[in-house]
Design an enzyme around this catalytic site. Structure first.
Site, PDB file in Angstrom:
ATOM      1  N   SER A  65     -73.391 -11.839  40.427  1.00  0.00           N
ATOM      2  CA  SER A  65     -74.646 -12.486  40.789  1.00  0.00           C
ATOM      3  C   SER A  65     -74.424 -13.378  42.013  1.00  0.00           C
ATOM      4  CB  SER A  65     -75.185 -13.270  39.586  1.00  0.00           C
ATOM      5  OG  SER A  65     -76.501 -13.703  39.819  1.00  0.00           O
ATOM      6  N   ASP A 203     -78.405  -6.906  38.059  1.00  0.00           N
ATOM      7  CA  ASP A 203     -77.494  -8.051  38.061  1.00  0.00           C
ATOM      8  C   ASP A 203     -76.141  -7.772  37.409  1.00  0.00           C
ATOM      9  OD1 ASP A 203     -76.458 -10.609  38.107  1.00  0.00           O
ATOM     10  OD2 ASP A 203     -77.896 -11.435  36.681  1.00  0.00           O
TER      11      ASP A 203
END
Length: 374
Positions: A65, A203
């Protein structure tokens, strides 16, 4: 807390594998960015070299991320084949672009943010650079929602899987495409036969649940087994592994308790947000607990340092509050964290631990350079 460079340590220091791992957490990436700025400054001071960069000292840098974004920023080369961003450039990056990335451009039935600005700025900053050009080994995670499998982008895996040699901006957007917040990312690369290879990614925290330390250590272990420079290192020889893991702060939601009666009133969105926050915080804690236990069991507890703020409150717990006031608070969190003790059992602060870490990284780099000259 950090291993000293004396005695028998010096004999093998040059073969030690050094690993940096950076958690996910959206705008809270300002916290590890502040820590990285301090560490890089210490490396420059120790080596009397203002051009010293983190990528010069770590064999593996991993992130998920926002941690994947930081990883790319400090490992992607510029026209002089040096990192295009110094650590001191990262916090200003968040201040300049964060408010545009986390705007209210989403729709009520779709992600909260459309991701267009994020992808645009990544393309501008990272250009056409691909994984193989990274200045050190990287480990950036994502998750393919079509194959339902994690995707790990590393340099060392390209010979076997050339389709993973994607553009860094595609990788960075993918690892940051948190469900609910940003749309998934689709792009195409090619296999060794020239066939199209499709990615449908979200993600990286879906794959690593926020803390990529175990992933980064796994990549480092494989690197040690395959690289002749680390021939003396055996599998799971944590005495020859040096791991620095940077968190983005634990979420107050994890510390708050709920009753069944209260949670029974939640709708799907409230549950999704709570589960994501709780899972990330719990996983981060368990990963740290596991690594601390394993390193200690192998008498290598001084080779692992976790830098984490465990008492975030108010707006600093939000991964998408990119207001200037909150970003200033996050900088303060990072700066204050440096002054805090590493543990309740030791008066040593994170600042002191990182200074010794910098000295160890510097010594190891010099010893390896000397060995290579023979």
């Amino acid at each position: 807390m950090i291993l000293a460079t004396t005695g028998s340590t010096c004999a093998t220091l040059g073969e030690m594998v050094t690993v940096l791992s950076i958690d996910g957490g959206g705008i809270k990436g300002i916290i590890p960015a502040t820590i990285l700025e301090f560490l890089e400054g210490q490396l420059q001071e120790v080596d009397n070299n203002k051009d010293a960069r983190l990528a010069d000292y770590f064999d593996v840098i991993g992130g998920t991320s926002t941690g994947g974004l930081l990883t790319a920023m400090i490992t992607t080369p510029n026209e002089n084949n040096r990192p295009f961003a110094a650590a001191k450039d990262i916090v200003p990056f968040y201040f300049e672009h964060g408010p545009h990335i986390f705007n209210s451009s989403g729709t009520i039935f779709g992600p909260m943010y459309d991701g267009k600005y994020l992808l645009q700025v990544l393309q501008e900053k990272l250009g056409e650079t691909r994984v193989h050009q990274a200045l050190t080994e990287v480990a950036i995670s994502s998750f393919d929602i079509k194959t339902n499998k994690p995707v790990i982008f590393t340099k060392s895996n390209l010979a076997k899987s050339p389709e993973l040699d994607a553009k860094m901006y595609d990788i960075c957007y993918s690892t940051a495409a948190a469900p609910i917040y940003f749309p998934p990312h689709y792009f195409v690369t090619h296999t060794s036969n020239g066939d199209r290879y499709e990615f449908n990614l979200v993600d990286g925290a879906v794959a690593t649940v926020g803390d990529p330390a175990l992933l980064s250590l796994s990549v480092a272990t494989r690197l040690a087994q395959e690289d002749p420079a680390f021939s003396s290192i055996k599998s799971l020889d944590y005495k020859q592994m040096l791991l620095l893991s940077l968190g983005t702060g634990t979420n107050s939601e994890f510390d708050k308790t709920y009753t069944a009666e209260e949670a029974a009133k939640w709708g799907p969105l409230r549950w999704l947000l709570a589960i994501q926050q709780m899972t990330n915080a719990a996983s981060s804690y368990m990963t740290d607990y596991y690594l601390s236990t394993v390193f200690q069991a192998r008498h290598s507890q001084n080779n692992y340092l976790r830098v984490q703020e465990n008492a975030l409150t108010g707006t600093t717990t939000e991964m998408d509050d990119a207001s200037e006031a909150n970003m200033e608070l996050l900088v303060q969190v990072g700066e204050t964290l440096l002054k805090k003790p590493v543990s309740k059992d030791s008066p040593e602060t994170y600042e002191e631990a990182l200074k010794r870490f910098a000295k160890l990284l510097s010594d190891r780099k010099k010893l390896r350079a000397n060995k290579a000259s023979y």
